[in-house]
Design a protein around this motif. Structure first.
Motif, PDB file in Angstrom:
ATOM      1  N   GLU A 330       0.832  -1.216   0.000  1.00  0.00           N
ATOM      2  CA  GLU A 330       0.000   0.000   0.000  1.00  0.00           C
ATOM      3  C   GLU A 330       0.862   1.260   0.000  1.00  0.00           C
ATOM      4  OE1 GLU A 330      -2.778   0.013   3.168  1.00  0.00           O
ATOM      5  OE2 GLU A 330      -3.916  -1.709   2.433  1.00  0.00           O
ATOM      6  N   LEU A 331       2.032   1.198   0.614  1.00  0.00           N
ATOM      7  CA  LEU A 331       2.887   2.378   0.687  1.00  0.00           C
ATOM      8  C   LEU A 331       3.443   2.786  -0.671  1.00  0.00           C
ATOM      9  CD1 LEU A 331       4.939   1.459   3.896  1.00  0.00           C
ATOM     10  CD2 LEU A 331       2.995   3.012   3.734  1.00  0.00           C
ATOM     11  N   PHE A 332       3.442   1.840  -1.628  1.00  0.00           N
ATOM     12  CA  PHE A 332       4.068   2.105  -2.927  1.00  0.00           C
ATOM     13  C   PHE A 332       3.038   2.369  -4.032  1.00  0.00           C
ATOM     14  CE2 PHE A 332       7.133  -0.296  -0.471  1.00  0.00           C
ATOM     15  CZ  PHE A 332       8.290   0.449  -0.652  1.00  0.00           C
ATOM     16  N   ALA A 333       1.791   2.594  -3.638  1.00  0.00           N
ATOM     17  CA  ALA A 333       0.746   2.853  -4.643  1.00  0.00           C
ATOM     18  C   ALA A 333       1.084   4.061  -5.521  1.00  0.00           C
ATOM     19  CB  ALA A 333      -0.607   3.041  -3.948  1.00  0.00           C
ATOM     20  N   PRO A 334       1.546   5.189  -4.958  1.00  0.00           N
ATOM     21  CA  PRO A 334       1.889   6.334  -5.824  1.00  0.00           C
ATOM     22  C   PRO A 334       3.039   6.023  -6.776  1.00  0.00           C
ATOM     23  CG  PRO A 334       1.619   7.045  -3.540  1.00  0.00           C
ATOM     24  CD  PRO A 334       1.625   5.559  -3.528  1.00  0.00           C
ATOM     25  N   ALA A 335       4.069   5.361  -6.293  1.00  0.00           N
ATOM     26  CA  ALA A 335       5.219   5.049  -7.143  1.00  0.00           C
ATOM     27  C   ALA A 335       4.829   4.083  -8.251  1.00  0.00           C
ATOM     28  CB  ALA A 335       6.342   4.445  -6.295  1.00  0.00           C
ATOM     29  N   LEU A 336       3.964   3.099  -7.947  1.00  0.00           N
ATOM     30  CA  LEU A 336       3.499   2.149  -8.961  1.00  0.00           C
ATOM     31  C   LEU A 336       2.669   2.864 -10.028  1.00  0.00           C
ATOM     32  CD1 LEU A 336       2.492  -0.744  -6.548  1.00  0.00           C
ATOM     33  CD2 LEU A 336       4.341  -0.831  -8.210  1.00  0.00           C
ATOM     34  N   LYS A 337       1.847   3.793  -9.558  1.00  0.00           N
ATOM     35  CA  LYS A 337       0.995   4.536 -10.497  1.00  0.00           C
ATOM     36  C   LYS A 337       1.829   5.449 -11.387  1.00  0.00           C
ATOM     37  CE  LYS A 337      -3.071   7.531 -10.626  1.00  0.00           C
ATOM     38  NZ  LYS A 337      -4.078   8.269  -9.833  1.00  0.00           N
ATOM     39  N   LYS A 338       2.840   6.071 -10.782  1.00  0.00           N
ATOM     40  CA  LYS A 338       3.687   7.008 -11.530  1.00  0.00           C
ATOM     41  C   LYS A 338       4.410   6.310 -12.675  1.00  0.00           C
ATOM     42  CE  LYS A 338       7.512  10.263 -10.865  1.00  0.00           C
ATOM     43  NZ  LYS A 338       8.473  10.849  -9.888  1.00  0.00           N
ATOM     44  N   ARG A 339       4.859   5.060 -12.442  1.00  0.00           N
ATOM     45  CA  ARG A 339       5.617   4.346 -13.470  1.00  0.00           C
ATOM     46  C   ARG A 339       4.746   3.330 -14.217  1.00  0.00           C
ATOM     47  NH1 ARG A 339      11.117   2.110 -12.129  1.00  0.00           N
ATOM     48  NH2 ARG A 339      11.331   2.600 -14.344  1.00  0.00           N
ATOM     49  N   ASN A 340       3.457   3.333 -13.871  1.00  0.00           N
ATOM     50  CA  ASN A 340       2.503   2.456 -14.538  1.00  0.00           C
ATOM     51  C   ASN A 340       2.937   0.984 -14.454  1.00  0.00           C
ATOM     52  OD1 ASN A 340       0.112   1.929 -15.926  1.00  0.00           O
ATOM     53  ND2 ASN A 340       1.126   2.000 -17.940  1.00  0.00           N
ATOM     54  N   ILE A 341       3.284   0.577 -13.238  1.00  0.00           N
ATOM     55  CA  ILE A 341       3.722  -0.808 -13.004  1.00  0.00           C
ATOM     56  C   ILE A 341       2.598  -1.570 -12.323  1.00  0.00           C
ATOM     57  CG2 ILE A 341       5.354  -2.283 -11.748  1.00  0.00           C
ATOM     58  CD1 ILE A 341       7.422  -0.053 -12.048  1.00  0.00           C
ATOM     59  N   SER A 342       2.275  -2.735 -12.837  1.00  0.00           N
ATOM     60  CA  SER A 342       1.202  -3.567 -12.284  1.00  0.00           C
ATOM     61  C   SER A 342       1.767  -4.533 -11.236  1.00  0.00           C
ATOM     62  CB  SER A 342       0.516  -4.366 -13.393  1.00  0.00           C
ATOM     63  OG  SER A 342      -0.007  -3.498 -14.373  1.00  0.00           O
ATOM     64  N   ILE A 343       0.910  -4.884 -10.284  1.00  0.00           N
ATOM     65  CA  ILE A 343       1.279  -5.851  -9.247  1.00  0.00           C
ATOM     66  C   ILE A 343       0.348  -7.055  -9.359  1.00  0.00           C
ATOM     67  CG2 ILE A 343       1.357  -6.336  -6.769  1.00  0.00           C
ATOM     68  CD1 ILE A 343       3.590  -4.564  -7.489  1.00  0.00           C
ATOM     69  N   LYS A 344       0.947  -8.248  -9.406  1.00  0.00           N
ATOM     70  CA  LYS A 344       0.165  -9.485  -9.421  1.00  0.00           C
ATOM     71  C   LYS A 344       0.567 -10.302  -8.191  1.00  0.00           C
ATOM     72  CE  LYS A 344      -0.906 -13.582 -12.174  1.00  0.00           C
ATOM     73  NZ  LYS A 344      -0.597 -14.329 -13.417  1.00  0.00           N
ATOM     74  N   ALA A 371      12.409  -3.503  -6.526  1.00  0.00           N
ATOM     75  CA  ALA A 371      11.707  -4.071  -7.689  1.00  0.00           C
ATOM     76  C   ALA A 371      11.097  -2.964  -8.537  1.00  0.00           C
ATOM     77  CB  ALA A 371      10.638  -5.052  -7.220  1.00  0.00           C
ATOM     78  N   ILE A 372      10.547  -1.945  -7.874  1.00  0.00           N
ATOM     79  CA  ILE A 372       9.942  -0.824  -8.621  1.00  0.00           C
ATOM     80  C   ILE A 372      11.013   0.013  -9.303  1.00  0.00           C
ATOM     81  CG2 ILE A 372       8.605   1.313  -8.377  1.00  0.00           C
ATOM     82  CD1 ILE A 372       7.128  -0.053  -6.043  1.00  0.00           C
ATOM     83  N   LYS A 373      12.085   0.339  -8.559  1.00  0.00           N
ATOM     84  CA  LYS A 373      13.131   1.202  -9.099  1.00  0.00           C
ATOM     85  C   LYS A 373      13.809   0.612 -10.325  1.00  0.00           C
ATOM     86  CE  LYS A 373      14.387   3.488  -4.752  1.00  0.00           C
ATOM     87  NZ  LYS A 373      15.407   3.578  -3.683  1.00  0.00           N
ATOM     88  N   TYR A 374      14.008  -0.713 -10.317  1.00  0.00           N
ATOM     89  CA  TYR A 374      14.781  -1.340 -11.388  1.00  0.00           C
ATOM     90  C   TYR A 374      13.908  -2.062 -12.404  1.00  0.00           C
ATOM     91  CZ  TYR A 374      18.598  -0.157  -8.305  1.00  0.00           C
ATOM     92  OH  TYR A 374      19.473   0.543  -7.517  1.00  0.00           O
ATOM     93  N   SER A 375      12.570  -1.800 -12.362  1.00  0.00           N
ATOM     94  CA  SER A 375      11.657  -2.331 -13.376  1.00  0.00           C
ATOM     95  C   SER A 375      11.519  -1.321 -14.513  1.00  0.00           C
ATOM     96  CB  SER A 375      10.276  -2.601 -12.770  1.00  0.00           C
ATOM     97  OG  SER A 375      10.309  -3.707 -11.915  1.00  0.00           O
ATOM     98  N   PHE A 376      11.184  -1.841 -15.675  1.00  0.00           N
ATOM     99  CA  PHE A 376      10.874  -0.948 -16.794  1.00  0.00           C
ATOM    100  C   PHE A 376       9.490  -0.350 -16.573  1.00  0.00           C
ATOM    101  CE2 PHE A 376      13.662  -4.196 -18.888  1.00  0.00           C
ATOM    102  CZ  PHE A 376      14.764  -3.363 -19.032  1.00  0.00           C
ATOM    103  N   GLU A 377       9.272   0.827 -17.130  1.00  0.00           N
ATOM    104  CA  GLU A 377       7.930   1.415 -17.063  1.00  0.00           C
ATOM    105  C   GLU A 377       6.944   0.521 -17.802  1.00  0.00           C
ATOM    106  OE1 GLU A 377       7.560   5.483 -18.081  1.00  0.00           O
ATOM    107  OE2 GLU A 377       9.154   6.159 -16.741  1.00  0.00           O
ATOM    108  N   ASN A 378       5.700   0.542 -17.305  1.00  0.00           N
ATOM    109  CA  ASN A 378       4.618  -0.299 -17.851  1.00  0.00           C
ATOM    110  C   ASN A 378       4.902  -1.791 -17.615  1.00  0.00           C
ATOM    111  OD1 ASN A 378       3.367   2.063 -18.975  1.00  0.00           O
ATOM    112  ND2 ASN A 378       4.852   1.947 -20.661  1.00  0.00           N
ATOM    113  N   GLY A 379       5.783  -2.064 -16.641  1.00  0.00           N
ATOM    114  CA  GLY A 379       6.126  -3.459 -16.366  1.00  0.00           C
ATOM    115  C   GLY A 379       5.202  -4.099 -15.335  1.00  0.00           C
TER     116      GLY A 379
END
Length: 467
Positions: A330-344, A371-379
């Motif tokens: 939950e703490l990383f919702a803004p960062a995930l949204k900013k880089r458009n990264i999905s979580i499964k 994981a977020i920092k070193y993922s590609f956008e839309n990953g």
């Protein structure tokens, strides 16, 4: 205060050797004395009693005639024993006018025993003969009548006389034996302490900071094992010294860059070498960013030092593992949204572990943040939680830049970063996974990282579950 001089170990061993020799010699003399007293004297006494009984048995006449006494005189000539035959006990003092152990030959108790038909053994030192004697007095009877007495005795040989042939041989072979033992022990001491002296010399070098030397291992005994253990310790100290130097170098490097930025932009502001207030504000923001980064670096170092403390304790409690992971996400919702990264996610809700909630929360925040920092956008980031052989296994997998295989083994080392320029952009200090590694170890857990460059990275964590 005067310093007390202590013996070296080799001197103590030699002293022990000489003390052993002294005790061996003492034991030899005591043993010889035992042989003299228990074997020689006893055998002489037994033989004398046997001879006395045999002699007394021949006197079955009615009285002691002169003919019988002449035979006794002849017997004395051919026998090692001295035999005295008398009609009355009082006459015995005339033929043997000596005291035994400074006491009269016959006591009242002896007279009673002889009168009852029993023999009496007399043993002791005779001053006039200057030696000990063993003797026995036998009563002579004829048809239940007491007709006389026989006193048979023999002077005892001294210890040197008994062992006159054996003692020189014993001394000769004893000397040869002890000389051989001395050389063997001297050689052994030299051989043993050669390695110990080498260890001592190298230990002094280690105290000066030189970890390059090793003790040659020449034996497979305890000394060889000690040398091997010492070499392993030296290698460990060498590695620790290298890590310490690397650590100090890394700390200096990590602090040098932000301090350079801060110093440079502070000077610009002091000199008012800026064209606008907006430029000055940007300089202040950069100073603030670098200050924050230094604070994070110092906090991470303090935290890592605390985790590595042997007295470190955890506030353990039962934890619903899946909920802990979801709370961290939950703490990383803004960062995930900013880089458009999905979580499964694929989480087993029934897994319970014992652990420190805050520390484990820190673990997953760090792993998810990486994981977020070193993922590609839309990953996409996949998180799985399942049970395997009484352990809870968590896999956090991204499809980002990955890690080169040659660098995988160094992941988790202090300050180690695979992409230093990118880490600087993201504010990384290179201490995050070191902290994670320590927290996981404190929970009796394991951490494993699998990665392929350009394909992504998987962080695999496992912890014991509560059954």
């Amino acid at each position: 205060m005067k310093k007390i001089k202590h013996f070296s170990v080799s001197q103590k061993v030699l002293l022990l050797f000489f003390v052993s020799i002294i005790f061996s010699i003492l034991f030899s003399f005591l043993f010889i004395h035992f042989l003299y007293k228990e074997l020689y004297i006893r055998s002489v006494k037994e033989r004398l009693i046997f001879e006395g009984k045999q002699t007394a048995a021949h006197f079955h006449y009615g009285s002691l005639s002169e003919d019988i006494k002449e035979k006794i005189e002849w017997y004395n000539l051919i026998s090692p024993y001295e035999v005295i035959a008398v009609d009355q006990l009082d006459e015995l003092h005339q033929h043997f006018p000596y005291q035994i152990d400074y006491k009269h030959l016959i006591s009242q108790e002896d007279e009673k025993k002889l009168s009852s038909g029993q023999y009496v053994v007399k043993e002791g030192y005779v001053h006039e003969l200057d030696r000990k004697i063993v003797g026995a007095i036998f009563p002579l009877t004829h048809e239940q009548n007491l007709i006389g007495f026989i006193y048979i005795y023999i002077p005892l040989a001294e210890i040197p006389e008994v062992f006159s042939k054996g003692i020189p041989i014993l001394i000769l072979f004893g000397l040869i034996f002890f000389v051989l033992i001395y050389f063997v022990i001297t050689y052994s001491i030299h051989s043993i302490f050669r390695s110990l002296r080498t260890i001592q010399t190298i230990a002094k070098e280690i105290s000066r900071g030189n970890f390059s030397k090793r003790v040659p291992i020449q034996t497979s005994d305890d000394i060889g094992e000690l040398a091997s253990a010492f070499n392993k310790m030296t290698e460990s100290l060498e590695k620790q010294d290298e890590r310490k130097k690397e650590f100090l170098s890394n700390v200096a490097h990590e602090l040098r860059t932000p301090l350079t930025y801060i110093g440079g932009y502070t000077q610009i502001l002091l000199d008012e070498a800026y064209s606008s207030k907006e430029e000055a504000k940007n300089h202040l923001l950069l100073i603030n960013k670098e200050t924050t980064r230094m604070q994070k670096l110092i906090n991470d170092l303090l935290q890592l030092n605390e985790l590595e403390n042997k007295d470190m304790t955890l506030e353990a409690e039962p934890i619903a593992f899946s909920q802990l992971i979801l709370d961290s996400l939950e703490l990383f919702a803004p960062a995930l949204k900013k880089r458009n990264i999905s979580i499964k996610t694929d989480l087993d809700d029934e897994i319970i572990i014992m652990g420190d909630m805050n520390r484990l929360h820190q673990v997953f925040c760090n792993v998810i943040d990486n994981a977020i920092k070193y993922s590609f956008e839309n990953g996409m980031i996949n998180i799985a939680l399942y049970q395997k052989e009484k352990r809870a296994v968590v896999i956090v997998r991204d499809n980002g830049i990955g890690i080169p295989k040659k660098e995988l083994d160094r992941i988790g080392e202090r300050f180690y970063r695979t992409d230093k320029s990118r880490s600087r952009e993201t504010g990384g200090t290179g201490l995050g996974l070191s902290i994670v590694k320590q927290i996981v170890a404190l929970h009796n857990g394991t951490m494993k990282i699998e990665s392929e460059e350009g394909q992504g990275t998987s962080v695999i964590l496992s912890f014991p579950i509560v059954e």
